[in-house]
Design a protein around this motif. Structure first.
Motif, mmCIF file in Angstrom:
data_model
loop_
_atom_site.group_PDB
_atom_site.id
_atom_site.type_symbol
_atom_site.label_atom_id
_atom_site.label_comp_id
_atom_site.label_asym_id
_atom_site.label_seq_id
_atom_site.Cartn_x
_atom_site.Cartn_y
_atom_site.Cartn_z
ATOM 1 N N ASP A 187 3.784 -5.578 -8.266
ATOM 2 C CA ASP A 187 3.960 -7.000 -8.582
ATOM 3 C C ASP A 187 3.583 -7.901 -7.409
ATOM 4 O OD1 ASP A 187 4.922 -6.291 -11.068
ATOM 5 O OD2 ASP A 187 7.022 -6.300 -10.434
ATOM 6 N N ILE A 188 3.215 -7.307 -6.272
ATOM 7 C CA ILE A 188 2.850 -8.080 -5.083
ATOM 8 C C ILE A 188 1.356 -8.344 -5.100
ATOM 9 C CG2 ILE A 188 2.782 -8.053 -2.556
ATOM 10 C CD1 ILE A 188 5.255 -6.255 -2.631
ATOM 11 N N ASP A 189 0.968 -9.567 -4.809
ATOM 12 C CA ASP A 189 -0.457 -9.898 -4.766
ATOM 13 C C ASP A 189 -1.165 -8.998 -3.763
ATOM 14 O OD1 ASP A 189 -2.931 -11.465 -3.747
ATOM 15 O OD2 ASP A 189 -2.315 -12.560 -5.536
ATOM 16 N N PRO A 190 -2.318 -8.421 -4.117
ATOM 17 C CA PRO A 190 -3.030 -7.532 -3.183
ATOM 18 C C PRO A 190 -3.265 -8.143 -1.810
ATOM 19 C CG PRO A 190 -4.017 -7.386 -5.354
ATOM 20 C CD PRO A 190 -2.998 -8.494 -5.427
ATOM 21 N N ALA A 191 -3.455 -9.468 -1.759
ATOM 22 C CA ALA A 191 -3.690 -10.130 -0.475
ATOM 23 C C ALA A 191 -2.501 -9.999 0.458
ATOM 24 C CB ALA A 191 -4.008 -11.610 -0.694
ATOM 25 N N LEU A 192 -1.300 -9.798 -0.105
ATOM 26 C CA LEU A 192 -0.081 -9.777 0.696
ATOM 27 C C LEU A 192 0.463 -8.368 0.896
ATOM 28 C CD1 LEU A 192 1.711 -12.872 -0.874
ATOM 29 C CD2 LEU A 192 0.005 -12.787 0.953
ATOM 30 N N LEU A 193 -0.253 -7.353 0.424
ATOM 31 C CA LEU A 193 0.210 -5.979 0.609
ATOM 32 C C LEU A 193 0.292 -5.603 2.086
ATOM 33 C CD1 LEU A 193 -1.592 -4.044 -2.272
ATOM 34 C CD2 LEU A 193 0.878 -4.400 -1.995
ATOM 35 N N SER A 194 -0.619 -6.120 2.889
ATOM 36 C CA SER A 194 -0.576 -5.809 4.325
ATOM 37 C C SER A 194 0.702 -6.347 4.950
ATOM 38 C CB SER A 194 -1.803 -6.391 5.033
ATOM 39 O OG SER A 194 -1.861 -7.799 4.867
ATOM 40 N N SER A 195 1.134 -7.530 4.508
ATOM 41 C CA SER A 195 2.371 -8.109 5.010
ATOM 42 C C SER A 195 3.571 -7.272 4.558
ATOM 43 C CB SER A 195 2.515 -9.552 4.516
ATOM 44 O OG SER A 195 3.738 -10.122 4.929
ATOM 45 N N TYR A 196 3.564 -6.852 3.296
ATOM 46 C CA TYR A 196 4.664 -6.059 2.749
ATOM 47 C C TYR A 196 4.774 -4.719 3.482
ATOM 48 C CZ TYR A 196 7.336 -3.281 -0.647
ATOM 49 O OH TYR A 196 8.265 -2.488 -1.247
ATOM 50 N N CYS A 197 3.655 -4.042 3.668
ATOM 51 C CA CYS A 197 3.681 -2.741 4.341
ATOM 52 C C CYS A 197 4.133 -2.881 5.786
ATOM 53 C CB CYS A 197 2.298 -2.086 4.276
ATOM 54 S SG CYS A 197 1.831 -1.531 2.624
ATOM 55 N N ASP A 198 3.716 -3.964 6.447
ATOM 56 C CA ASP A 198 4.130 -4.176 7.822
ATOM 57 C C ASP A 198 5.626 -4.455 7.903
ATOM 58 O OD1 ASP A 198 3.195 -4.498 10.647
ATOM 59 O OD2 ASP A 198 3.998 -6.505 10.386
ATOM 60 N N ASP A 199 6.139 -5.268 6.984
ATOM 61 C CA ASP A 199 7.572 -5.593 6.972
ATOM 62 C C ASP A 199 8.424 -4.361 6.690
ATOM 63 O OD1 ASP A 199 6.951 -8.211 7.455
ATOM 64 O OD2 ASP A 199 7.208 -8.882 5.388
ATOM 65 N N GLN A 200 7.947 -3.495 5.777
ATOM 66 C CA GLN A 200 8.741 -2.347 5.348
ATOM 67 C C GLN A 200 8.389 -1.066 6.097
ATOM 68 O OE1 GLN A 200 11.245 -2.958 3.455
ATOM 69 N NE2 GLN A 200 10.577 -5.087 3.159
#
Length: 338
Positions: free
Chosen positions: A234-247
């Motif tokens: 459900d996360i926009d592909p553009a923001l996956l890098s941010s999500y992976c970095d945060d988690q």
């Protein structure tokens, strides 16, 4: 002057970085990020990559707050700050100096109201701005009521500060973008991975202690992404890098020529519909067989499950334990549900 049209990935990352920066004015910060992206594209087209550096590249790519830096770029040894505004009066010499008197060069970027296009108006040395302000104050007298002086030199004159490089064009050559489903080339048993980051082509990436000769692409595997606290689909592909970095989700780096698009991109947990049906119901991928199988994707329909949000890794065993019928399809018959 040069027109920059931001891609969807750039627009979303520019906004999300401004939010995570906890900026006092998110729209202004977002536009500033877009201005930096515009100038980065100019540098990539026309300047030797060894002679410029973008201070905020990693921060915007991962949507992280920027580390403090007094300038945005270093080009040919000059410290450069990028100023972005819809109001061109912001590019008057005195106003530019009031905002930033300490860098070597200021680049001026104008943006449209809806931020779908930005124009690199030009650049000027800060020392020249100081001289112009001083001269105007001492000798010019009253300015014309309908004409204000804007300090700017043509963008292509920036190339004259460094060696003669003609047309550099050092844009990425790889075909991948965040969210793409890929596999390792030449591996018959390769697992499907998700592209998270496409690194700048000049970035020196080491893999297993050796420098990579070629453009690097960072991927994550769905099994790792499924361990995160949110539904990564459900996360926009553009923001996956941010999500992976945060988690702190582990990424794997490949040379782009060692990857190819997956002919069967579906993995457990994906929401799909059968494109051959007139009024298809939403289904969930339960298992993925080898591409050589006649119908390698097994699904159940969401109405068959009491809990459609069940962990993807548990779907197959749950269906077997509960006697839930699975349906098998070829990848070409399926489409993403959303």
């Amino acid at each position: 002057m040069y027109l920059y049209t931001p891609a969807d990935v750039d627009r979303k990352r520019a906004h999300h970085q401004a939010v995570k920066q906890d900026a006092d004015d998110v729209p202004t910060k977002r536009r500033g990020n877009l201005g930096e992206l515009a100038f980065e594209q100019f540098c990539r087209e026309y300047l030797p990559v060894e002679m410029w550096e973008w201070e905020n590249e990693a921060a915007i790519r991962k949507c992280n707050p920027e580390s403090f830096s007094a300038y945005d770029f270093e080009v040919f040894g000059y410290e450069i700050d990028v100023k972005t505004s819809r109001d061109v009066s912001a590019f008057q010499p005195s106003k530019l100096l009031d905002q930033d008197p300490d860098d070597d060069i200021i680049v001026m970027v104008w943006h449209r109201d809806n931020e779908d296009g930005l124009i690199l108006l030009g650049w000027e040395r800060v020392e020249t701005l100081k001289s112009k302000v001083s001269t105007q104050g001492a000798y010019s007298g009253a300015e014309p009521t309908k004409l204000d002086h804007l300090a700017t030199r043509p963008m292509n004159e920036l190339m004259d500060l460094g060696p003669n490089t003609a047309h550099m064009n050092q844009k990425p050559q790889n075909p991948f973008a965040p969210g793409d489903r890929v596999i390792k080339s030449g591996d018959e048993d390769a697992s499907v991975a998700v592209v998270i980051e496409v690194l700048p082509p000049e970035k020196d990436v080491g893999v297993y202690g050796q420098s990579m000769d070629g453009e690097a692409v960072c991927v994550a595997f769905p099994s790792s992404l499924d361990q995160g606290p949110s539904n990564w689909r459900d996360i926009d592909p553009a923001l996956l890098s941010s999500y992976c970095d945060d988690q702190d989700i582990k990424l794997y780096t490949y040379k782009h020529t060692n990857l190819e698009f997956a002919t069967n991109p579906f993995t457990p947990g994906d929401r799909v519909v059968n494109a051959t049906h007139d009024d298809p119901d939403k289904a969930i991928v339960v298992a993925r067989a080898d591409d050589s199988a006649a119908e390698p994707v097994s699904v159940v329909y969401t109405g068959q499950l009491d809990d459609p949000e069940m962990a993807p890794g548990a779907l197959d065993s749950h269906c077997e334990d509960m006697g839930i019928k699975q349906y098998s399809y070829a990848p070409d018959d399926l489409e993403w549900a959303d």
